[in-house]
Design a protein around this motif. Sequence first.
Motif, mmCIF file in Angstrom:
data_model
loop_
_atom_site.group_PDB
_atom_site.id
_atom_site.type_symbol
_atom_site.label_atom_id
_atom_site.label_comp_id
_atom_site.label_asym_id
_atom_site.label_seq_id
_atom_site.Cartn_x
_atom_site.Cartn_y
_atom_site.Cartn_z
ATOM 1 N N GLN A 20 0.842 -1.192 0.000
ATOM 2 C CA GLN A 20 0.000 0.000 0.000
ATOM 3 C C GLN A 20 0.879 1.245 0.000
ATOM 4 O OE1 GLN A 20 -2.723 0.136 3.289
ATOM 5 N NE2 GLN A 20 -3.646 2.085 2.679
ATOM 6 N N ILE A 21 0.435 2.265 -0.734
ATOM 7 C CA ILE A 21 1.153 3.531 -0.789
ATOM 8 C C ILE A 21 0.221 4.643 -0.327
ATOM 9 C CG2 ILE A 21 2.224 5.246 -2.304
ATOM 10 C CD1 ILE A 21 3.283 3.019 -4.023
ATOM 11 N N GLU A 22 0.680 5.422 0.649
ATOM 12 C CA GLU A 22 -0.085 6.562 1.167
ATOM 13 C C GLU A 22 0.742 7.830 0.966
ATOM 14 O OE1 GLU A 22 -1.200 5.930 5.200
ATOM 15 O OE2 GLU A 22 -1.930 3.897 4.860
ATOM 16 N N PHE A 23 0.187 8.788 0.223
ATOM 17 C CA PHE A 23 0.900 10.025 -0.064
ATOM 18 C C PHE A 23 0.640 11.064 1.022
ATOM 19 C CE2 PHE A 23 0.872 8.142 -4.284
ATOM 20 C CZ PHE A 23 2.131 8.483 -4.760
ATOM 21 N N ALA A 24 1.730 11.654 1.513
ATOM 22 C CA ALA A 24 1.621 12.780 2.433
ATOM 23 C C ALA A 24 1.739 14.103 1.696
ATOM 24 C CB ALA A 24 2.712 12.699 3.505
ATOM 25 N N ARG A 25 2.428 14.059 0.554
ATOM 26 C CA ARG A 25 2.594 15.259 -0.275
ATOM 27 C C ARG A 25 2.897 14.811 -1.690
ATOM 28 N NH1 ARG A 25 8.066 18.917 -0.751
ATOM 29 N NH2 ARG A 25 7.415 20.133 -2.542
ATOM 30 N N ILE A 26 2.300 15.486 -2.655
ATOM 31 C CA ILE A 26 2.623 15.201 -4.043
ATOM 32 C C ILE A 26 2.288 16.395 -4.913
ATOM 33 C CG2 ILE A 26 0.385 14.105 -4.489
ATOM 34 C CD1 ILE A 26 1.935 12.219 -6.440
ATOM 35 N N ASP A 27 3.221 16.792 -5.769
ATOM 36 C CA ASP A 27 2.998 17.792 -6.807
ATOM 37 C C ASP A 27 3.879 17.405 -7.986
ATOM 38 O OD1 ASP A 27 5.618 18.722 -6.163
ATOM 39 O OD2 ASP A 27 4.786 20.063 -4.639
ATOM 40 N N ASP A 28 4.040 18.295 -8.945
ATOM 41 C CA ASP A 28 4.819 17.938 -10.136
ATOM 42 C C ASP A 28 6.288 17.686 -9.826
ATOM 43 O OD1 ASP A 28 2.639 18.004 -11.767
ATOM 44 O OD2 ASP A 28 3.029 20.001 -12.584
ATOM 45 N N ASP A 29 6.814 18.359 -8.790
ATOM 46 C CA ASP A 29 8.248 18.327 -8.547
ATOM 47 C C ASP A 29 8.685 17.405 -7.416
ATOM 48 O OD1 ASP A 29 8.688 20.219 -10.567
ATOM 49 O OD2 ASP A 29 8.269 21.872 -9.195
ATOM 50 N N ALA A 30 7.825 17.124 -6.452
ATOM 51 C CA ALA A 30 8.250 16.336 -5.301
ATOM 52 C C ALA A 30 7.089 15.550 -4.722
ATOM 53 C CB ALA A 30 8.865 17.238 -4.228
ATOM 54 N N ALA A 31 7.439 14.437 -4.074
ATOM 55 C CA ALA A 31 6.430 13.599 -3.426
ATOM 56 C C ALA A 31 7.027 12.986 -2.172
ATOM 57 C CB ALA A 31 5.935 12.498 -4.361
ATOM 58 N N ARG A 32 6.178 12.791 -1.179
ATOM 59 C CA ARG A 32 6.542 12.079 0.044
ATOM 60 C C ARG A 32 5.428 11.076 0.307
ATOM 61 N NH1 ARG A 32 9.570 13.465 4.876
ATOM 62 N NH2 ARG A 32 8.802 12.299 6.681
ATOM 63 N N PHE A 33 5.796 9.807 0.446
ATOM 64 C CA PHE A 33 4.777 8.789 0.651
ATOM 65 C C PHE A 33 5.310 7.676 1.536
ATOM 66 C CE2 PHE A 33 7.014 7.597 -3.254
ATOM 67 C CZ PHE A 33 7.250 6.241 -3.077
ATOM 68 N N VAL A 34 4.383 6.901 2.095
ATOM 69 C CA VAL A 34 4.720 5.761 2.945
ATOM 70 C C VAL A 34 4.360 4.487 2.198
ATOM 71 C CG1 VAL A 34 4.281 4.569 5.119
ATOM 72 C CG2 VAL A 34 4.351 7.074 5.065
ATOM 73 N N LEU A 35 5.341 3.618 2.032
ATOM 74 C CA LEU A 35 5.143 2.308 1.413
ATOM 75 C C LEU A 35 4.993 1.287 2.528
ATOM 76 C CD1 LEU A 35 5.245 0.413 -1.116
ATOM 77 C CD2 LEU A 35 7.726 0.297 -0.734
ATOM 78 N N SER A 36 3.832 0.628 2.593
ATOM 79 C CA SER A 36 3.544 -0.325 3.665
ATOM 80 C C SER A 36 3.427 -1.747 3.117
ATOM 81 C CB SER A 36 2.242 0.061 4.379
ATOM 82 O OG SER A 36 2.275 1.381 4.863
ATOM 83 N N ASP A 37 3.557 -2.708 4.036
ATOM 84 C CA ASP A 37 3.435 -4.133 3.698
ATOM 85 C C ASP A 37 4.394 -4.521 2.583
ATOM 86 O OD1 ASP A 37 1.364 -4.380 5.581
ATOM 87 O OD2 ASP A 37 -0.124 -3.744 4.109
#
Length: 274
Positions: free
Chosen positions: A2-19
Amino acid sequence: MQIEFARIDDDAARFVLSDATPAFANALRRAMIGEVPTLAIEDIRIYDNSSVLFDEILAHRLGLIPIKTDLSRFVLQSECSCGGEGCPLCMVNFTMSVEGPRTVLSSDLISDDPDTKLVHDDIPIVKLFEGQKVVLEARAVLGIGKHHAKWQPTNACGYKEYPVITVSENCDGCGMCIDECPRGVLELKGRTMGVVEGKLEECSLCRLCEKACLTTGIGEEPAVTVTADSSRFIFVVESDGSIPVLTIIEKGLEFIRNQSTDLSDTLSEIAGVN
C-alpha cells in the motif's frame, strides 16, 4: 502493498510504502533512479568554440541540462521504427549560435520541436568575452539513468524505515531526551515523554534520546527506545522537472512489474521443458 501520499505535486512527493520488504523498497528506489527514461543531449557537433571551455566540458554541461520529456511521444532509439537512425519519434535537435561578450544560458539552445523545451531557461553554461563564439548542433535522445546520470529523472530519491518510538513506565519525565532530539519529535505529556502529534515520521532514527536517557542513571535500559518497522518505508522523491514525479513513481512500479512477469514466464518455460 500500500502507498499513502503525504505530499505530491509535479516536482516532489513524500509517501509511505507499507506491507513491503526492504528488498522491494530498494528495488523501487533503483527503478525510479535508473530505469525511467528521459531526454538528454547525447550527440553534439561543434562548429565553433572559442570560449574558455574545452569541447568535452562544454558537451558535458549541455548533456546535464534537463529537458521536458513526454513519454507518450518518444521511444528509445533501440525500439524505434527508424532502427536508431534518428527521427521525430526518438530524437529532438537543438541549435546554438552565440557571440560574446555575454553569458551563454540554456535558453540559447533552440529546439526544432516547439513542444519539447528545457526545464530551466536560466542555467549558465559558459561566459564569453569579446570576439568569442559558440556555434553548435545537438541531438537529444531518450536514455535511462543506469547508463548515464544525465538521464536520471530525479534530483533526490531515497527512503528510510518507519520509526517506532516506545516510552516505558520507567520514564520519570526528566526531559533530557527532549533536549537531545534534533528534530523536536518528543515532548512532555504529563509526567512522561511522548511523541509530538504528526511528527513521528520526522524522527531520523539517530537514537540520541536513548543515550540521553541512559545518562540519567535510571537503569541499564533506556525508558525511551527507538526502533524501525522493516515493513514500512518513508520515501522522498524529487524530480528534476523533466518528468512529473507521479509519472516517475508509476514508471518505476511498472518496470518492477514487467521484470517480475518476465522472470515468472522464464521460470515457467524452464519448468515446462524439464
